[in-house]
Write an enzyme that holds these catalytic residues in place. Structure first.
Site, PDB file in Angstrom:
ATOM      1  N   GLU A 156       1.243  -1.155   0.338  1.00 25.83           N
ATOM      2  CA  GLU A 156      -0.071  -0.041   0.123  1.00 25.83           C
ATOM      3  C   GLU A 156       0.829   1.299   0.082  1.00 25.83           C
ATOM      4  O   GLU A 156       0.749   2.470  -0.607  1.00 25.83           O
ATOM      5  CB  GLU A 156      -1.098   0.164   1.169  1.00 25.83           C
ATOM      6  CG  GLU A 156      -1.998  -1.495   1.326  1.00 25.83           C
ATOM      7  CD  GLU A 156      -0.718  -3.027   1.984  1.00 25.83           C
ATOM      8  OE1 GLU A 156      -1.896  -3.106   2.538  1.00 25.83           O
ATOM      9  OE2 GLU A 156      -0.250  -2.985   1.923  1.00 25.83           O
ATOM     10  N   CYS A 174      -0.743   0.270   7.699  1.00 23.90           N
ATOM     11  CA  CYS A 174      -0.634   0.695   6.427  1.00 23.90           C
ATOM     12  C   CYS A 174      -1.934   1.433   6.138  1.00 23.90           C
ATOM     13  O   CYS A 174      -2.357   2.716   6.083  1.00 23.90           O
ATOM     14  CB  CYS A 174      -0.457  -0.703   5.525  1.00 23.90           C
ATOM     15  SG  CYS A 174       0.862  -1.224   5.249  1.00 23.90           S
ATOM     16  N   ALA A 188      12.228 -38.313  -6.308  1.00 21.17           N
ATOM     17  CA  ALA A 188      12.115 -38.030  -7.752  1.00 21.17           C
ATOM     18  C   ALA A 188      12.060 -39.694  -8.150  1.00 21.17           C
ATOM     19  O   ALA A 188      12.647 -40.692  -6.808  1.00 21.17           O
ATOM     20  CB  ALA A 188      13.061 -37.960  -8.019  1.00 21.17           C
ATOM     21  N   THR A 222      19.766 -39.748   3.864  1.00 20.18           N
ATOM     22  CA  THR A 222      20.066 -39.129   2.914  1.00 20.18           C
ATOM     23  C   THR A 222      21.347 -38.316   3.192  1.00 20.18           C
ATOM     24  O   THR A 222      22.212 -37.782   1.998  1.00 20.18           O
ATOM     25  CB  THR A 222      18.728 -37.798   2.751  1.00 20.18           C
ATOM     26  OG1 THR A 222      17.022 -38.647   2.333  1.00 20.18           O
ATOM     27  CG2 THR A 222      18.812 -37.110   0.970  1.00 20.18           C
ATOM     28  N   GLU A 260      13.561 -32.629   0.764  1.00 20.97           N
ATOM     29  CA  GLU A 260      13.421 -33.739  -0.201  1.00 20.97           C
ATOM     30  C   GLU A 260      14.208 -34.808   0.285  1.00 20.97           C
ATOM     31  O   GLU A 260      15.149 -35.727  -0.403  1.00 20.97           O
ATOM     32  CB  GLU A 260      14.737 -33.137  -0.951  1.00 20.97           C
ATOM     33  CG  GLU A 260      14.238 -31.521  -1.879  1.00 20.97           C
ATOM     34  CD  GLU A 260      15.011 -31.102  -2.417  1.00 20.97           C
ATOM     35  OE1 GLU A 260      16.184 -31.417  -2.837  1.00 20.97           O
ATOM     36  OE2 GLU A 260      15.001 -29.886  -2.924  1.00 20.97           O
TER      37      GLU A 260
END
Length: 348
Positions: A51, A85, A155, A200, A287
């Site tokens: 704004e 604002c 994947a 991982t 992931e």
């Protein structure tokens, strides 16, 4: 016409993706007698809100007294990094304000609308409400469920495996392609954090940074119950803020690495989500590995899943996670399928 200008607010707001968190993405348009005379969006956390930028872009401020201000999210009513604002809007004597949706933040929620109405503004709300909420799905999830917006990504091969059975010294076999990797790196720039499990980190030694796209690296998050991960791993290189969740209370001192003690025996993921919420992390992309992702699915701690399916076959190995849902979006990326799943409970 209100919907037309609100759509423009949404388009402007989207330009802040990856830059405004933990604030929401907000765009604003100012219209005088059917003509746009000012536009702006929240560009960076800590900087001016949409704004303010829209009002500042108006050359003749006298026109504001006969204009309509459009904004996709309720104007703030409290002092944070910047002044409220709604006070600026009232001070500039803008007679009409059109709002896409109320702000779910308890510091704002309805207070901005109430302030404007008491200041004499005509306020219209819930214009393209669902579109405005979808734009700021991270922000709404964060305040509704007191946790980050969670994106699962993996994947898998054509026969449903994410990896072969291999030793730590054996490198992983690539399942997708270069175009898919570039897209994943783009996604990383859009979220505040990226999470992986212990296996991982140990087996793949990922960098979890942005190399194929221009943007900010997400905070790295790794689970390491017994602090067994080697210090030579990329995630400990000190180049990116990193959070390590562990059950140990005696933590080493590593550059740019924060160790957080949590109970791995009871409600581990709930404790982690609570810590991320208190740390004002609005979104994470997870992931791997399959143990972590399956735990999140089982506990219903997920909002989106982005699944790549390659054309190769492993025939045996580590099975990919399963979702009991149909994808909402499917496309092909040069021979690799991408399927997007959405957890519907988050939009209730």
């Amino acid at each position: 016409m209100d919907e037309l200008y609100m759509q423009r607010c949404i388009e402007l707001a989207a330009s802040g993706l990856g830059s405004t968190a933990p604030n929401p993405m907000v765009g604003s348009v100012i219209v005088y007698q059917g003509k746009v005379i000012g536009e702006g969006y929240h560009q960076q956390y800590g900087q001016a809100h949409a704004e303010v930028n829209a009002i500042n872009s108006v050359a003749n401020k006298e026109l504001l007294k006969e204009s309509t201000l459009y904004v996709n999210l309720e104007p703030c009513s409290h002092f944070g990094k910047t002044p409220p604002c709604c006070e600026l809007i009232a001070r500039m004597q803008i007679p009409r304000v059109v709002i896409g949706t109320a702000d779910p933040n308890p510091l704002v929620l309805g207070k901005g609308i109430d302030f404007l109405q008491k200041a004499g503004c005509q306020v219209t709300i819930d214009i393209l409400k669902q579109h405005c909420m979808e734009l700021n799905k991270r922000f709404f999830t964060f305040h509704k469920y007191n946790r980050p917006y969670i994106i699962l990504k993996w994947a898998e091969t054509a026969d449903g495996f994410v990896d072969k059975l291999r030793k730590p010294e054996e490198k992983p076999e690539w399942i997708t392609n270069d175009q898919s990797r570039i897209l994943v790196h783009k996604w990383r720039t859009e979220e505040q954090a990226i999470m992986i499990g212990t296996n991982t980190a140990c087996m793949d030694n990922p960098r979890l940074n942005v190399r194929e796209w221009s943007g900010k690296n997400p905070t790295r998050i790794v689970l390491d119950n017994n602090l067994r991960l080697p210090r030579a791993l990329h995630i400990f290189d000190g180049t990116i803020p990193t959070i390590v969740y562990t059950s140990k209370t005696d933590h080493p001192t590593l550059k740019n690495v924060q160790f957080v003690t949590v109970d791995f025996r009871d409600d581990l993921l709930a404790s982690i989500m609570n810590h991320l919420y208190c740390s004002k992390i609005l979104s994470i992309i997870v992931e791997g590995g399959t143990q972590l992702i399956n735990s999140l699915i089982r506990l219903n701690y997920w909002d989106e899943a982005r699944v790549f399916i390659g054309s190769d076959y492993f025939f045996k190995g580590i099975s990919a996670p399963k979702l009991d849902k149909m994808p909402v979006f499917t496309k092909s990326i040069e021979g690799v399928k991408l399927k997007i799943f959405v957890n519907n409970y988050t939009t209730e």
